[in-house]
Design a protein around this motif. Structure first.
Motif, PDB file in Angstrom:
ATOM      1  N   UNK A 146       0.922  -0.976   0.017  1.00  0.00           N
ATOM      2  CA  UNK A 146      -0.101   0.116   0.086  1.00  0.00           C
ATOM      3  C   UNK A 146       0.937   1.207  -0.005  1.00  0.00           C
ATOM      4  N   UNK A 147       0.718   2.247  -0.933  1.00  0.00           N
ATOM      5  CA  UNK A 147       1.317   3.383  -1.255  1.00  0.00           C
ATOM      6  C   UNK A 147       0.650   4.626  -0.954  1.00  0.00           C
ATOM      7  N   UNK A 148       1.269   5.389  -0.188  1.00  0.00           N
ATOM      8  CA  UNK A 148       0.638   6.704   0.101  1.00  0.00           C
ATOM      9  C   UNK A 148       1.359   7.634  -0.790  1.00  0.00           C
ATOM     10  N   UNK A 149       0.226   8.442  -1.290  1.00  0.00           N
ATOM     11  CA  UNK A 149       0.865   9.357  -2.351  1.00  0.00           C
ATOM     12  C   UNK A 149       0.500  10.964  -1.922  1.00  0.00           C
ATOM     13  N   UNK A 150       1.209  11.575  -1.589  1.00  0.00           N
ATOM     14  CA  UNK A 150       1.261  13.260  -1.072  1.00  0.00           C
ATOM     15  C   UNK A 150       0.562  14.177  -2.228  1.00  0.00           C
ATOM     16  N   UNK A 151      -0.482  14.332  -2.232  1.00  0.00           N
ATOM     17  CA  UNK A 151      -1.246  15.064  -3.518  1.00  0.00           C
ATOM     18  C   UNK A 151      -0.936  16.501  -3.577  1.00  0.00           C
ATOM     19  N   UNK A 165       6.824  12.043  -3.576  1.00  0.00           N
ATOM     20  CA  UNK A 165       5.394  11.941  -3.077  1.00  0.00           C
ATOM     21  C   UNK A 165       4.839  10.584  -2.775  1.00  0.00           C
ATOM     22  N   UNK A 166       5.674   9.554  -2.941  1.00  0.00           N
ATOM     23  CA  UNK A 166       5.122   8.347  -2.475  1.00  0.00           C
ATOM     24  C   UNK A 166       6.091   7.803  -1.495  1.00  0.00           C
ATOM     25  N   UNK A 167       5.201   7.019  -0.394  1.00  0.00           N
ATOM     26  CA  UNK A 167       5.821   6.469   0.827  1.00  0.00           C
ATOM     27  C   UNK A 167       4.991   5.113   0.845  1.00  0.00           C
ATOM     28  N   UNK A 168       5.847   4.106   1.088  1.00  0.00           N
ATOM     29  CA  UNK A 168       4.909   2.901   1.371  1.00  0.00           C
ATOM     30  C   UNK A 168       4.501   2.875   2.897  1.00  0.00           C
ATOM     31  N   UNK A 185     -11.760   4.660   5.630  1.00  0.00           N
ATOM     32  CA  UNK A 185     -12.976   4.583   6.234  1.00  0.00           C
ATOM     33  C   UNK A 185     -12.992   6.012   6.823  1.00  0.00           C
ATOM     34  N   UNK A 186     -14.150   6.543   7.337  1.00  0.00           N
ATOM     35  CA  UNK A 186     -14.398   7.934   7.679  1.00  0.00           C
ATOM     36  C   UNK A 186     -13.829   8.249   9.162  1.00  0.00           C
ATOM     37  N   UNK A 187     -13.239   6.944   9.726  1.00  0.00           N
ATOM     38  CA  UNK A 187     -12.710   6.853  10.920  1.00  0.00           C
ATOM     39  C   UNK A 187     -11.250   6.993  10.686  1.00  0.00           C
ATOM     40  N   UNK A 188     -10.737   7.255   9.566  1.00  0.00           N
ATOM     41  CA  UNK A 188      -9.256   7.439   9.200  1.00  0.00           C
ATOM     42  C   UNK A 188      -8.570   6.224   8.885  1.00  0.00           C
ATOM     43  N   UNK A 189      -9.212   4.990   9.230  1.00  0.00           N
ATOM     44  CA  UNK A 189      -8.784   3.679   9.125  1.00  0.00           C
ATOM     45  C   UNK A 189      -8.617   3.230   7.650  1.00  0.00           C
ATOM     46  N   UNK A 190      -7.665   2.423   7.146  1.00  0.00           N
ATOM     47  CA  UNK A 190      -7.700   1.963   5.786  1.00  0.00           C
ATOM     48  C   UNK A 190      -7.965   0.612   5.833  1.00  0.00           C
ATOM     49  N   UNK A 191      -8.856   0.140   4.979  1.00  0.00           N
ATOM     50  CA  UNK A 191      -9.225  -1.322   4.747  1.00  0.00           C
ATOM     51  C   UNK A 191      -8.698  -1.731   3.409  1.00  0.00           C
ATOM     52  N   UNK A 192      -8.198  -3.195   3.471  1.00  0.00           N
ATOM     53  CA  UNK A 192      -7.776  -3.642   2.328  1.00  0.00           C
ATOM     54  C   UNK A 192      -8.317  -5.116   2.295  1.00  0.00           C
ATOM     55  N   UNK A 201      -5.596  -1.731   8.444  1.00  0.00           N
ATOM     56  CA  UNK A 201      -4.340  -1.290   7.985  1.00  0.00           C
ATOM     57  C   UNK A 201      -4.447   0.192   8.888  1.00  0.00           C
ATOM     58  N   UNK A 202      -3.625   0.122  10.081  1.00  0.00           N
ATOM     59  CA  UNK A 202      -3.233   1.513  10.785  1.00  0.00           C
ATOM     60  C   UNK A 202      -2.781   2.547   9.673  1.00  0.00           C
ATOM     61  N   UNK A 203      -3.190   3.688   9.700  1.00  0.00           N
ATOM     62  CA  UNK A 203      -2.908   4.862   8.645  1.00  0.00           C
ATOM     63  C   UNK A 203      -1.512   5.178   9.077  1.00  0.00           C
ATOM     64  N   UNK A 204      -1.097   5.028  10.385  1.00  0.00           N
ATOM     65  CA  UNK A 204       0.191   5.411  10.895  1.00  0.00           C
ATOM     66  C   UNK A 204       1.184   4.769  10.744  1.00  0.00           C
ATOM     67  N   UNK A 205       1.140   3.419  11.377  1.00  0.00           N
ATOM     68  CA  UNK A 205       2.089   2.418  11.572  1.00  0.00           C
ATOM     69  C   UNK A 205       1.949   1.370  10.404  1.00  0.00           C
TER      70      UNK A 205
END
Length: 245
Positions: A146-151, A165-168, A185-192, A201-205
């Motif tokens: 899962x890659x986070x892209x800083x828009x 702008x890419x971080x794994x 999710x609206x709660x800030x969490x990521x689901x895969x 998937x914890x959005x921080x760790x």
């Protein structure tokens, strides 16, 4: 297909000549009650088709330019359209594309780098994008992630190195062999989804925790956070659970 969120009953929105068989792979909705569908159309014209949700007619179509292998589509809160494009399959460079919803103008949000086989994407509450990149099992030696892209970081179109702008966010563990979808999710969490399980998937760790597995889900390939809490895969057997508030 339209699915009633309460009864689970299904009805066809559009079909036939609007799509090449088996090639509509991603779907998103706009505030205008239009539906956006990513259509691979191998051998033809890959595109994002805008469908009238009431009539099923094609309103317009985004194609050409940067688009080669559009695998998924999503719309953010500002009505901007984002597409994952796995053009590496066609000898190009995979990327995330932004499409202006009015003019249809395309621009690259993130290009190359960790993006090998981007199959799905979602937008986080802060506007950043999470991409499910799944080279396995198609690319030997690849790593699903899962890659986070800083828009907020603008890249040069010619930059095919790992963009700034890419971080794994997460890799290995439950998504190490298969990865099919990701949603925020609206709660800030990521689901895969990995074809077998639904994963938190914890959005921080980036730590992965199983949310659902067999027999609750069977081969989940697409997921969406329904309302604020309930997690639904794209298909289910039997009666669906009631929606949560």
């Amino acid at each position: 297909i339209r699915v009633d969120p309460v009864t689970g009953s299904q009805s066809i929105v559009t079909t036939g000549d609007n799509f090449v068989e088996d090639n509509p792979v991603g779907v998103a909705t706009e505030d205008t009650d239009s539906i956006l569908v990513s259509n691979l159309d191998f051998g033809g014209t890959p595109s994002i088709k805008r469908i009238d949700a009431d009539t099923g007619a094609i309103v317009n179509e985004f194609s050409g330019d940067l688009m080669g292998v559009p695998t998924d589509v999503v719309v953010n809160e500002e009505d901007k359209i984002f597409v994952t494009d796995a053009s590496a399959f066609a000898g190009g460079t995979s990327e995330v594309i932004e499409i202006n919803p009015d003019s249809g103008v395309q621009s690259s949000v993130s290009l190359g780098g960790e993006l090998l086989v981007p199959l799905a994407l979602t937008v986080e509450p802060d506007g950043n994008i999470i991409v499910a990149d799944a080279p396995l099992p198609m690319v030997p030696g690849g790593v699903n992630k899962l890659i986070r892209i800083d828009t907020s970081v603008v890249i040069a179109p010619a930059d095919v190195a790992i963009p700034d702008n890419q971080v794994i966010l997460s890799q290995g563990d439950h998504i190490s062999t298969t990865l099919t979808d990701v949603t925020a999710g609206y709660n800030g969490k990521i689901y895969a989804a990995n074809g077998t399980n639904v994963i938190d998937v914890d959005p921080v760790t980036g730590v992965q925790t199983l949310v659902a597995t067999e027999p609750v889900v069977d081969s989940p390939t697409r997921i969406i956070v329904y309302f604020k809490e309930g997690i639904f895969e794209d298909s289910f057997e039997g009666d669906p659970p009631p929606p949560e508030d």
